[in-house]
Every structure is written in C-alpha cells, then in structure tokens.
Design an enzyme around this catalytic site. Sequence first.
Site, PDB file in Angstrom:
ATOM      1  N   GLY A  38       6.061  -4.372  26.862  1.00  0.00           N
ATOM      2  CA  GLY A  38       5.261  -4.236  26.207  1.00  0.00           C
ATOM      3  C   GLY A  38       2.984  -4.346  26.986  1.00  0.00           C
ATOM      4  N   GLY A  41      -0.566  -4.266  25.783  1.00  0.00           N
ATOM      5  CA  GLY A  41      -0.748  -4.302  24.639  1.00  0.00           C
ATOM      6  C   GLY A  41      -1.793  -5.771  24.489  1.00  0.00           C
ATOM      7  N   GLN A  42      -1.866  -6.739  23.200  1.00  0.00           N
ATOM      8  CA  GLN A  42      -2.756  -7.508  22.666  1.00  0.00           C
ATOM      9  C   GLN A  42      -2.958  -8.752  24.488  1.00  0.00           C
ATOM     10  OE1 GLN A  42      -3.064 -10.299  20.029  1.00  0.00           O
ATOM     11  NE2 GLN A  42      -5.178 -10.213  20.107  1.00  0.00           N
ATOM     12  N   ILE A  65       5.204   2.104  27.113  1.00  0.00           N
ATOM     13  CA  ILE A  65       5.784   2.986  26.913  1.00  0.00           C
ATOM     14  C   ILE A  65       5.080   4.731  26.716  1.00  0.00           C
ATOM     15  CG2 ILE A  65       7.571   2.055  24.706  1.00  0.00           C
ATOM     16  CD1 ILE A  65       5.524   2.423  22.636  1.00  0.00           C
ATOM     17  N   ILE A  85      11.835  -1.309  24.784  1.00  0.00           N
ATOM     18  CA  ILE A  85      12.079  -2.226  24.464  1.00  0.00           C
ATOM     19  C   ILE A  85      13.713  -1.388  23.003  1.00  0.00           C
ATOM     20  CG2 ILE A  85      11.230  -2.702  22.158  1.00  0.00           C
ATOM     21  CD1 ILE A  85      11.441  -5.918  23.009  1.00  0.00           C
ATOM     22  N   TYR A 173       6.909  -9.002   9.540  1.00  0.00           N
ATOM     23  CA  TYR A 173       6.674  -9.840  10.040  1.00  0.00           C
ATOM     24  C   TYR A 173       7.672 -10.954  10.780  1.00  0.00           C
ATOM     25  CZ  TYR A 173       4.007 -11.738  14.275  1.00  0.00           C
ATOM     26  OH  TYR A 173       2.945 -12.083  15.340  1.00  0.00           O
TER      27      TYR A 173
HETATM   28  N1  SER Z   1      -1.716 -12.464  14.872  1.00  0.00           N
HETATM   29  C1  SER Z   1      -0.934 -12.482  14.671  1.00  0.00           C
HETATM   30  C2  SER Z   1      -0.886 -11.364  13.094  1.00  0.00           C
HETATM   31  O1  SER Z   1      -1.957 -11.197  12.458  1.00  0.00           O
HETATM   32  C3  SER Z   1       0.231 -13.936  14.049  1.00  0.00           C
HETATM   33  O2  SER Z   1       0.886 -13.788  15.116  1.00  0.00           O
HETATM   34  O3  SER Z   1      -0.678 -10.818  12.867  1.00  0.00           O
END
Ligand code: SER
Length: 349
Positions: A38, A41-42, A65, A85, A173
């Site tokens: 990854g 990513g951010q 990816i 992954i 999440y």
């Molecule tokens: N920055 C993440 C989110 O807002 C939190 O871990 O999903």
Amino acid sequence: MRKKTSKKIIKIANSCLTLQFTAIIIETKKMKNVLIIGSTGQIGSELTMKLRSIYGSNNVIAGYIPGAEPKGELAESGPSEIVDITNAQQIADAVEKYKIDTIYNLAALLSAVAESKPLLAWKIGVGGLMNVLEVAREKKCAVFTPSSIGSFGPNAPKDGTPQDTIQQPKTMYGVTKVTGELLSNYYFTKFGVDTRSVRFPGLISYVTPPGGGTTDYAVDIYYAAVLGKPFKCPVKEETFMDMMYMPDALRAAIEIMEADPTRLIHRNSFNIASMSFDPVIIYNKIKEYVPDFEMTYELDPLRQAIADSWPNSLDDTCARLEWNWKPEYDLDAMTRDMLEKLRIKFGIK
Ligand code: SER
C-alpha cells in the site's frame, strides 16, 4: 604527566566506544529490508520516502496494486513491485526476491468507504493481514499493521480512552482493526512473529489526500482555506476526535519498529495521541492565519454516526512509557506548517 596521558587514553577509548556504539545503531538501521504494502496511499507515499532516507533507497520496496502505481519521486527513488495484499503468493515472492525482514502493511479501506464495501474491507483488512502474517511466520519478518481510533466503539470511555479497555466497534472498519490487533498478537504469542502497531488518529498531511475516512474533513479544511474557498464541514460542532500531523505519525511507525522489544508490554496496538479538537477549534485556529476564511455545516449522517461512536481523545501513557513516544506537533504548529506547505504546493503567495 603519566596521569595526564592515561586520562587522554581513557578519553580516546571512550570516544571510540561511542563511535562504535553509534556505528552499531546505524548498522542495525541499515540492515532492514522493508516491503511496504500500500505504498501509494495516504501514509505509504510518505512513509516509503522516509524509510528510504533511513535504510537506503534500494532496501525499501514500494508494493502497489495495478491502477495505483508509484509516480514521480516515489517511482524514481527506489524499487517497486506489484504486491496485492489479497494475493499471498505475490507477498511471498516479493519477500523472497528482496530478502525482506520487515513488512509495513498499509493496505486498508478507510472508515466511510468500508461501510459501503464491508466485504472488501474484510477481505483486505483481515484476509490480507492473514496473508501477511503467514508469509511473515514462514520467512521470519517483523510486521507493522496500523490500527485506529476506530477500533474503539461507543462502549469505551470517551475521554482519555485507556490503552486496555472495551473494544466493541460498530463499523466494519473498526471490526477489521480489532480483529487485526487480535490476530497480530496471536501470531506473536503463538509463533513469535514480531508484530507491532499503533492506533492512528485522523492523519493530516499536505502530500497525499486521504480517501473515504471520517477524519478527512480536518485535511480538506486546510485545502479550502488556502484555495480561498468556503468550507462545508461534514461533522457538527463538539464532535471531538484525535488527530495527528503526518510527520509525527511517520515517526511513530518507525520508532515502534525500532523499539527495544524487552520494554514492550503491549504490542498490538498502542494508543498514540497528539491533539484532539472539534470543527470549531480547528476553524478558529485557521482563522488566526486566514482571517476571512468561512465555514458552514453540511452534515454527512454516515460520517457523523461513525465519529459519534469513536473516542474524543486517547490516553497514550503506555506508548510514552514503553517506547518513549512523544508527539512534536500541536494544533498551532501543524496549522502553520500545513498552510505554508499548501501555499507552496499551489503556488499561492
Ligand atoms: N482516518 C481514519 C478514518 O477516518 C481513522 O483511522 O477512517
């Protein structure tokens, strides 16, 4: 005369020892061969560059990816490899090819996106982590997998949320993050895999924007301020969440992996914190530097519900005690830096 000479010899010997010790530290740092899953990513886009500056460009492999290829400096500064992954073989092949000893597992869907794609969130967050842990067990790699403030739910204490407390998240999440913490601890106690992690707050950066998180507003607000646009805030006043400036977050991810294992009572995952604010506080702080900045509210019910189920602020005492965690940026320092860097990014004076 003799005394003086022997003192001098002791002094030289001491400085040699210090030099040797420094060399050993640098040596250990240089020995890491890192795979970042990854990497575009951010977090990955910045962590990859930072790790390359510490461990050497060729020792840090940017896993990506198709469709999210590394670009610019990230692509030019070191090796990259397709590592999905969800594909255990690709992870194993990359680990074998580059003699990897440390994996940074940064693949994830953020909270709001995960709510719309729960199966994919599980596949990446849990299935993907299992792939990483299995490869790490076989090839003896250390593993860093971020957890989050989202790993707590409404039943945890809201203020000063302790390191060890109830974790009953209501979001997919959060469910994947708690499961990830448990799996990582299991692989450490059962198989001795060196798993470590931190619970990241909302991360704020001017480099790569986040996508689909609940805390994203705290990044977007700076872009609006610098571009001279009014900001529509998706969460209401008095919605407090922990936030952190990216340089502190990157340091945390590196320092936890460098920490002396004999001092670690916890592993997966450490609360870390640097600041907690609601939309009013960040807006007023930005207004100190951009006086005509305007903000209104346009609530996003999904993000509001997620934020309401998360802590207001975490207690990071254990991280401070066990590996000397200490943030450098508060809201004011972060705001000044964000505004300055974004102005440079957009060529605004
Ligand atoms: N920055 C993440 C989110 O807002 C939190 O871990 O999903």
